[in-house]
Design an enzyme around this catalytic site. Structure first.
Site, PDB file in Angstrom:
ATOM      1  N   ASN A 277      -9.567   1.369   2.331  1.00 36.11           N
ATOM      2  CA  ASN A 277      -9.323   1.386   3.778  1.00 36.11           C
ATOM      3  C   ASN A 277      -9.874   2.658   4.425  1.00 36.11           C
ATOM      4  OD1 ASN A 277      -8.218  -1.108   3.806  1.00 36.11           O
ATOM      5  ND2 ASN A 277      -6.121  -0.481   4.244  1.00 36.11           N
TER       6      ASN A 277
ATOM      7  N   GLY B 194      -7.886  -0.569  14.779  1.00 36.61           N
ATOM      8  CA  GLY B 194      -6.445  -0.538  15.021  1.00 36.61           C
ATOM      9  C   GLY B 194      -5.782  -1.404  13.975  1.00 36.61           C
TER      10      GLY B 194
ATOM     11  N   CYS C 121      -2.912  -1.542   9.381  1.00 40.15           N
ATOM     12  CA  CYS C 121      -3.356  -1.000   8.090  1.00 40.15           C
ATOM     13  C   CYS C 121      -4.213   0.253   8.197  1.00 40.15           C
ATOM     14  CB  CYS C 121      -4.096  -2.080   7.314  1.00 40.15           C
ATOM     15  SG  CYS C 121      -3.090  -3.558   7.078  1.00 40.15           S
TER      16      CYS C 121
ATOM     17  N   LEU D 258      -6.432  -8.131   1.183  1.00 40.32           N
ATOM     18  CA  LEU D 258      -6.688  -9.211   2.145  1.00 40.32           C
ATOM     19  C   LEU D 258      -6.873  -8.697   3.565  1.00 40.32           C
ATOM     20  CD1 LEU D 258      -4.064 -10.000   4.116  1.00 40.32           C
ATOM     21  CD2 LEU D 258      -3.194 -10.934   1.997  1.00 40.32           C
TER      22      LEU D 258
ATOM     23  N   LEU E  47     -20.139  -1.886  10.727  1.00 44.38           N
ATOM     24  CA  LEU E  47     -20.986  -0.990  11.521  1.00 44.38           C
ATOM     25  C   LEU E  47     -21.029  -1.457  12.975  1.00 44.38           C
ATOM     26  CD1 LEU E  47     -24.103  -0.051   9.314  1.00 44.38           C
ATOM     27  CD2 LEU E  47     -22.139   1.379   9.925  1.00 44.38           C
TER      28      LEU E  47
ATOM     29  N   THR F   8       0.857  -1.195   0.000  1.00 49.50           N
ATOM     30  CA  THR F   8       0.000   0.000   0.000  1.00 49.50           C
ATOM     31  C   THR F   8       0.890   1.239   0.000  1.00 49.50           C
ATOM     32  OG1 THR F   8      -1.655  -1.232   1.235  1.00 49.50           O
ATOM     33  CG2 THR F   8      -1.851   1.173   1.262  1.00 49.50           C
TER      34      THR F   8
ATOM     35  N   LYS G  64      -2.656   3.572   9.890  1.00 49.23           N
ATOM     36  CA  LYS G  64      -1.536   4.204   9.168  1.00 49.23           C
ATOM     37  C   LYS G  64      -1.959   4.620   7.748  1.00 49.23           C
ATOM     38  CE  LYS G  64       0.433   0.565   6.591  1.00 49.23           C
ATOM     39  NZ  LYS G  64       0.461   0.503   5.165  1.00 49.23           N
TER      40      LYS G  64
HETATM   41  C1  UGA Z   1      -7.846  -4.023   6.513  1.00 51.83           C
HETATM   42  C2  UGA Z   1      -8.854  -4.087   5.350  1.00 51.83           C
HETATM   43  O1  UGA Z   1     -10.098  -4.565   5.834  1.00 51.83           O
HETATM   44  C3  UGA Z   1      -8.323  -5.003   4.238  1.00 51.83           C
HETATM   45  O2  UGA Z   1      -9.219  -4.993   3.135  1.00 51.83           O
HETATM   46  C4  UGA Z   1      -6.963  -4.481   3.790  1.00 51.83           C
HETATM   47  O3  UGA Z   1      -6.407  -5.306   2.763  1.00 51.83           O
HETATM   48  C5  UGA Z   1      -6.018  -4.486   4.990  1.00 51.83           C
HETATM   49  O4  UGA Z   1      -6.558  -3.626   6.013  1.00 51.83           O
HETATM   50  C6  UGA Z   1      -4.687  -3.954   4.522  1.00 51.83           C
HETATM   51  O5  UGA Z   1      -4.589  -2.781   4.184  1.00 51.83           O
HETATM   52  O6  UGA Z   1      -3.735  -4.741   4.407  1.00 51.83           O
HETATM   53  P1  UGA Z   1      -7.287  -5.633   8.556  1.00 51.83           P
HETATM   54  O7  UGA Z   1      -6.261  -4.634   8.999  1.00 51.83           O
HETATM   55  O8  UGA Z   1      -6.938  -7.080   8.572  1.00 51.83           O
HETATM   56  O9  UGA Z   1      -7.777  -5.324   7.067  1.00 51.83           O
HETATM   57  O10 UGA Z   1      -8.511  -5.423   9.553  1.00 51.83           O
HETATM   58  P2  UGA Z   1     -10.076  -5.165   9.421  1.00 51.83           P
HETATM   59  O11 UGA Z   1     -10.813  -6.437   9.372  1.00 51.83           O
HETATM   60  O12 UGA Z   1     -10.349  -4.163   8.361  1.00 51.83           O
HETATM   61  O13 UGA Z   1     -10.358  -4.484  10.839  1.00 51.83           O
HETATM   62  C7  UGA Z   1      -9.709  -3.268  11.183  1.00 51.83           C
HETATM   63  C8  UGA Z   1     -10.106  -2.788  12.530  1.00 51.83           C
HETATM   64  O14 UGA Z   1     -11.439  -2.283  12.516  1.00 51.83           O
HETATM   65  C9  UGA Z   1     -10.069  -3.810  13.666  1.00 51.83           C
HETATM   66  O15 UGA Z   1      -9.442  -3.219  14.776  1.00 51.83           O
HETATM   67  C10 UGA Z   1     -11.525  -4.088  13.959  1.00 51.83           C
HETATM   68  O16 UGA Z   1     -11.750  -4.461  15.305  1.00 51.83           O
HETATM   69  C11 UGA Z   1     -12.150  -2.740  13.647  1.00 51.83           C
HETATM   70  N1  UGA Z   1     -13.579  -2.817  13.301  1.00 51.83           N
HETATM   71  C12 UGA Z   1     -13.990  -3.516  12.210  1.00 51.83           C
HETATM   72  C13 UGA Z   1     -14.523  -2.140  14.081  1.00 51.83           C
HETATM   73  O17 UGA Z   1     -14.157  -1.476  15.080  1.00 51.83           O
HETATM   74  N2  UGA Z   1     -15.825  -2.193  13.728  1.00 51.83           N
HETATM   75  C14 UGA Z   1     -16.255  -2.895  12.659  1.00 51.83           C
HETATM   76  O18 UGA Z   1     -17.471  -2.896  12.393  1.00 51.83           O
HETATM   77  C15 UGA Z   1     -15.309  -3.559  11.876  1.00 51.83           C
END
Ligand code: UGA
Length: 470
Positions: free
Chosen positions: A243, A292, A295, A185, A285, A153, A298
């Protein structure tokens, strides 16, 4: 070096007809050999996935310990399903690992660049030194024509700059092209997302380069995955925008949770109702402690920084607000814990359930859970943390916190229990059994996953975020 770009972004279906000449040329070519540079979350999963698709793959990393571990079949992080697949692919003989970039450069035809782009220590900008080193390293060691495919990224404009950077490094006479192919991913679902992506975006590819990537991704394309051909800056921006949108969605629901608290409403019911609108959708939602990980935080900051550089101030301001709402959730939970303990946590026992930034990962980078645990420890609380898989990485990051080996041990004599990562283990706990272990059965559900009625019925004093009505 070919620098031809497809200028107008186009979306084509998986089985879009290809020009006859290109088709016959592709058919004549042997399967490309693939190198994957950088074997972190993205790279290790990509290398294993490419091998699973039947290609010969060489994974490269400057970190010898990672290379050795992977070569022995050990994934250096927790990712469900990856261990088994790695073992299978090593066994197949198609997948190897090396710390020698020149070897991979001389061997492979397609080089996927999967190194990290962390936030710089001194600003919001992305630290591009690993991408620059990987791309220039491979370029200078190439011995035959090659396609360099950036997956990391990066801020918009990086790929064009990298093209200029490698031009003088490539041996004269070689046809080398650099394109961008962002990765989407999710940790915890990395294997599925890599093998069955919901879209494949390729930026800045000439026709032969696009052909080659269509061959590499033939399997997901045959399953109907859309292929989006774009120019370089658009491809870079798609990833960052995806993101940024997800982060905005989370901060939106957290802002609404604040209104729910004031108005006596329940944000979980509200989110379910919103989610029935297919234009909105229920995913991302979940109100609570916020986002956190390595990804989202930052990436929104890098976008903020880059947007300001480009004079796109509105996007920068929006990201600033998203970030502020997100960080305020951590403060809010800290304040709730203080309040639950009568205004001070000094010498009170605080049980923290969860250390990873989300369930199904051991990643504790910018983990809201650990931030809250550390902040309460700083205020004099005796903090006990339990996480089913992230205990060791958490201990390395915050060695001064105490770490329990089970939920039961964690909540022993607790004055307040905080659910900060929604692991299934916690959600399945028996409230009555758990209550009997605590000093005071008081729980703060910072992920909105527990049923207040059940927990209150078992004797708990229950609070959540945006759940005043619950
Ligand atoms: C995220 C993106 O979802 C991926 O598509 C992307 O490829 C990746 O970053 C990246 O840039 O490499 P990821 O960091 O694995 O993936 O985590 P997410 O599943 O997106 O969750 C991120 C954060 O949001 C977590 O801390 C989660 O607890 C929080 N979250 C998620 C919430 O607080 N509420 C929600 O409804 C969903």
């Amino acid at each position: 070096m070919s620098t031809q770009e497809s200028t107008a972004p186009t979306t084509t279906g998986a089985r879009a007809p290809r020009p006859r000449a290109a088709r016959s040329r592709a058919a004549r070519e042997k399967a490309p050999r693939i190198s994957v540079i950088g074997t972190g979350y993205l790279g290790a999963t990509h290398a294993v996935a490419m091998s699973t698709l039947g290609f010969e793959v060489m994974g490269v990393d400057t970190d010898r310990s990672k290379v050795d571990a992977l070569a022995l079949g050990k994934v250096p992080f927790y990712e469900p399903g990856l261990d088994e697949l790695l073992a299978e692919q090593l066994e197949s003989g198609r997948l190897t690992f090396t710390a020698d970039l020149s070897r991979a450069a001389g061997w492979a035809d397609v080089h996927f660049v999967c190194v990290g782009t962390p936030q710089r220590r001194t600003s919001h900008a992305a630290d591009l030194r690993y991408v620059e080193a990987a791309v220039s390293g491979v370029a200078q060691h190439l011995t035959h024509d090659a396609l360099i495919v950036g997956k990391s990224t990066v801020p918009v404009g990086t790929a064009a700059r990298l093209r200029g950077m490698i031009q003088p490094l490539v041996r004269p006479g070689l046809d080398v092209e650099l394109v961008w192919n962002p990765e989407f991913l999710r940790e915890g679902k990395a294997v599925h997302d890599t093998l069955h992506p919901d879209r494949i975006v390729v930026g800045g590819a000439s026709q032969p380069a696009e052909q080659l990537l269509r061959r590499v991704y033939a399997q997901p394309l045959s399953e109907g995955t859309p292929f989006v051909a774009a120019d370089l800056p658009t491809a870079e921006l798609v990833k960052v925008s995806a993101n940024a949108f997800l982060a905005t969605k989370i901060s939106f629901i957290n802002a609404i949770a604040g209104v729910c608290d004031k108005a006596g409403a329940d944000v979980t019911v509200l989110a379910d109702a919103l989610g029935h609108d297919t234009r909105i959708g229920r995913q991302f939602l979940d109100a609570g402690l916020g986002f956190g990980g390595g990804c989202l935080p930052k990436d929104i900051r890098a976008l903020m920084h880059r947007a300001r550089e480009l004079g796109a101030d509105r996007a920068a301001s929006l990201m600033q607000e998203v970030d502020e709402i997100n960080m305020a959730q951590r403060e809010r939970v800290i304040a709730m814990a203080l309040e639950a303990c009568g205004g001070s946590v000094l010498n009170r026992r605080v049980a923290v359930l969860g250390a990873a930034f989300k369930p199904r990962t051991d990643d504790v980078r910018d983990s809201p859970a650990l931030n809250v645990a550390a902040a309460l420890h700083l205020r004099g609380a005796q903090v006990s943390v339990y996480d089913p898989v992230a205990g060791d990485p958490a201990r390395r990051t915050y060695p001064t916190l105490a770490y329990a080996t089970s939920v039961d041990e964690c909540v022993e004599d607790a004055d307040v229990v905080l659910v900060l990562t929604e692991w299934d283990d916690f959600l399945r706990s028996d409230p009555a059994e758990l209550a009997s272990r605590t000093a005071t059965p008081r729980i703060i559900d910072a992920r909105g996953r527990l049923d207040p009625v059940t927990w209150r019925a078992a004797g708990w004093e229950f609070t959540g975020l945006g759940r005043a009505a619950a």
